[in-house]
Design a protein around this motif. Structure first.
Motif, mmCIF file in Angstrom:
data_model
loop_
_atom_site.group_PDB
_atom_site.id
_atom_site.type_symbol
_atom_site.label_atom_id
_atom_site.label_comp_id
_atom_site.label_asym_id
_atom_site.label_seq_id
_atom_site.Cartn_x
_atom_site.Cartn_y
_atom_site.Cartn_z
ATOM 1 N N LYS A 193 45.539 51.471 -26.641
ATOM 2 C CA LYS A 193 44.169 51.918 -26.906
ATOM 3 C C LYS A 193 44.141 53.404 -27.262
ATOM 4 N N ASP A 194 43.368 53.708 -28.288
ATOM 5 C CA ASP A 194 43.252 55.092 -28.736
ATOM 6 C C ASP A 194 42.079 55.766 -28.028
ATOM 7 N N ILE A 195 42.189 55.862 -26.712
ATOM 8 C CA ILE A 195 41.094 56.438 -25.927
ATOM 9 C C ILE A 195 41.076 57.957 -26.127
ATOM 10 N N PRO A 196 39.943 58.610 -25.857
ATOM 11 C CA PRO A 196 39.834 60.055 -26.104
ATOM 12 C C PRO A 196 40.932 60.854 -25.403
ATOM 13 N N LEU A 197 41.365 61.923 -26.057
ATOM 14 C CA LEU A 197 42.421 62.758 -25.508
ATOM 15 C C LEU A 197 42.002 63.453 -24.222
ATOM 16 N N THR A 198 40.705 63.530 -23.984
ATOM 17 C CA THR A 198 40.195 64.177 -22.771
ATOM 18 C C THR A 198 40.398 63.322 -21.524
ATOM 19 N N HIS A 199 40.785 62.061 -21.705
ATOM 20 C CA HIS A 199 41.044 61.181 -20.558
ATOM 21 C C HIS A 199 42.140 61.773 -19.690
ATOM 22 N N LYS A 200 41.897 61.887 -18.392
ATOM 23 C CA LYS A 200 42.813 62.578 -17.494
ATOM 24 C C LYS A 200 43.876 61.673 -16.867
ATOM 25 N N GLY A 201 43.670 60.378 -16.905
ATOM 26 C CA GLY A 201 44.623 59.482 -16.264
ATOM 27 C C GLY A 201 45.743 59.053 -17.201
ATOM 28 N N GLY A 202 46.504 58.063 -16.751
ATOM 29 C CA GLY A 202 47.577 57.538 -17.582
ATOM 30 C C GLY A 202 47.029 56.808 -18.796
ATOM 31 N N ALA A 203 47.688 56.947 -19.915
ATOM 32 C CA ALA A 203 47.245 56.322 -21.157
ATOM 33 C C ALA A 203 48.415 56.260 -22.122
ATOM 34 N N TRP A 204 48.238 55.493 -23.181
ATOM 35 C CA TRP A 204 49.238 55.457 -24.251
ATOM 36 C C TRP A 204 49.434 56.874 -24.774
ATOM 37 N N ASP A 205 50.689 57.287 -24.886
ATOM 38 C CA ASP A 205 50.962 58.640 -25.366
ATOM 39 C C ASP A 205 51.182 58.687 -26.873
ATOM 40 N N GLY A 206 50.943 57.568 -27.549
ATOM 41 C CA GLY A 206 51.087 57.530 -29.007
ATOM 42 C C GLY A 206 52.467 57.163 -29.480
ATOM 43 N N SER A 207 53.437 57.081 -28.575
ATOM 44 C CA SER A 207 54.809 56.763 -28.964
ATOM 45 C C SER A 207 55.011 55.254 -29.030
#
Length: 476
Positions: free
Chosen positions: A297-311
């Motif tokens: 998911k391309d969630i906003p970069l401001t999200h502070k938790g764990g997320a896809w890093d684009g790699s």
């Protein structure tokens, strides 16, 4: 006279050794998937010309692994040269690397190398390690939930790089830096400083400064770039190289990898300018696969938790947190122009443990018996044939695996798999019904290895938090 001659010969021997032993640089990226290296040929949007050149002038491992699909245990294995389960640092929430464990930095320092580092460390105590907290901070042992503030800095300091064999350091993943030299090359009294600029450029500059300071001595430098791990950030200099329609998280990942690539280019140019490029051994490895979070998911970069890093982990199955190939099979390069063949592609299984074994044997002439890795140099030059390892092993959360030759046995809770990871089908076809004897043999070897660990045994029973991954990626 004999005494004077002996001293002279000893001095001469040490001078020759200092001139022939290679400088060693270990670059360890963070949450970078297998695909995100241009020379891999997996994707067409990545731009890593300097890393590609490193591969062209050295060896690219297509079966390069790390010991865990998560930051702390992977780094623990790299820095000790031992399976981290031997001393209980199985995952982020267990314990920090015990102070009794000898790190590669300490071994290299003892061998007469100048040692240095910058970037992410992540081997000190953290608030997710209740066992360590209860034992070492008894005043809060009964607290329901721990926070980062619960661990005083003085409790962490014995675990930080200065106390673990690094003579020179510009340590810090972001902008709070513990340093004893500045980016102008000056010695400074050990202090915490607030840095400005871009974290990856700062880490590159700290590496280049170290090289300039120590170009006339054998050195070991550890460069764990904090990227492309979240929080994602990049400057326009790098973002502008990736225009067009794409997920913003992908754009930032590409930009951060471009910053690392520029850094590798700057490092190699510095080595060349000082006449030490030919005799410098460079490792480039990622600490684990990319965290895809299943659906990227391309969630906003401001999200502070764990997320896809684009790699991306293509073509392998799975992601960070899994001991499927996508979680543990990573970019892995070695370059030593004076010794290693140029442009070689090596497909036999190797692992991050091999860095310490290779480095310490080159530095001191022998490998301590407690190290689990192998000196890779003779295998890459053709001096030795066969696989560097009889087998490689993993145990993480409710998963365990062994790779022997091309076969990999994997257990995830009550589910069992057997794969030939050298084929195009790799982990998309379970061969366990076709080769039950092979699966049984590998399971037996895995069980035997697991008995040697601090907390012995292979996970049994229903799978826990990993279930969603295995339900998604292993639908066969």
């Amino acid at each position: 006279m004999k005494t004077s001659l002996s001293i002279f010969l000893l001095f001469l021997t040490s001078m020759v050794l200092a001139q022939t032993r290679p400088n060693i640089i270990v670059i360890f990226t963070d949450d970078q998937g297998y695909a995100d290296l241009g020379v891999q040929g997996s994707v067409n949007d990545i731009k890593t010309p300097n890393l590609d050149a490193l591969a062209t002038n050295g060896v690219r491992m297509t079966s390069g692994y790390v010991t865990a699909p998560q930051c702390i245990p992977s780094r623990a294995g790299l820095m000790t040269g031992r399976y981290q389960q031997r001393f209980g640092t199985d995952h982020n929430g267990t314990i920090p690397v015990p102070l009794e464990e000898i790190l590669i930095s300490q071994r290299m320092s003892d061998a007469g190398y100048v040692t240095g580092m910058t970037g992410k460390w992540h081997l000190e105590p953290n608030h997710q390690q209740p066992e360590w907290i209860r034992e070492n901070i008894p005043a809060i042992r009964d607290k329901n939930k721990y926070t980062p503030r619960d661990i005083p800095r003085d409790k962490k300091m014995p675990y930080f790089p200065p106390a673990r064999g690094f003579q020179e350091y510009y340590y810090g993943p972001m902008y709070n830096i513990l340093a004893n030299y500045d980016l102008h090359g000056n010695d400074i009294e050990q202090q915490w400083i607030e840095e400005s600029g871009f974290r990856l450029d700062n880490q590159t500059n700290a590496a280049v400064t170290f090289i300039e300071r120590n170009k006339d001595k054998p050195f070991f430098f550890y460069l764990p770039y904090f990227a492309p791990h979240v929080p994602l950030e990049a400057t326009e200099k790098y973002l502008s190289r990736f225009p067009g329609d794409m997920p913003e998280r992908r754009r930032y990942c590409l930009a951060m990898m471009a910053a690392i690539d520029d850094g590798v280019g700057k490092i190699t140019e510095t080595l060349k300018a000082n006449g030490i490029y030919e005799n410098t051994l460079i490792f480039f490895i990622s600490d684990n696969g990319a965290p895809l979070k299943i659906d990227k998911k391309d969630i906003p970069l401001t999200h502070k938790g764990g997320a896809w890093d684009g790699s991306l982990n293509d073509p392998w199955v799975g992601e960070k947190g899994m001991i499927s190939e996508g979680g543990i099979r990573v970019p892995f390069l070695m370059s030593w122009p004076a010794v290693l063949p140029k442009g070689k592609v090596y497909d036999r299984p190797v692992i991050s443990l091999d860095m310490a074994a290779t480095a310490v044997e080159l530095a001191s002439g022998s490998k301590p018996k407690e190290l689990d890795g192998t000196n890779l140099i003779p295998f890459l030059t053709g001096e030795k044939e066969g696989d560097p390892h009889e087998a490689l092993y993993w145990r993480f959360w409710d998963q365990a695996a062994i790779r022997e030759g091309n076969f990999k046995y994997l257990s995830a809770g009550e589910r069992e798999f057997l794969f030939d990871v050298s084929t195009e089908e790799h982990e998309t076809k379970n061969l366990i019904d076709e080769y039950p004897k092979k699966a049984k043999s590998l399971r037996k070897k895995l069980d035997s290895w697991a008995k040697e660990l601090k907390n012995p045994g292979i996970p049994e029973g229903p799978i826990g938090s990993e279930k969603r991954w295995y339900d998604h990626y292993f639908q066969f």
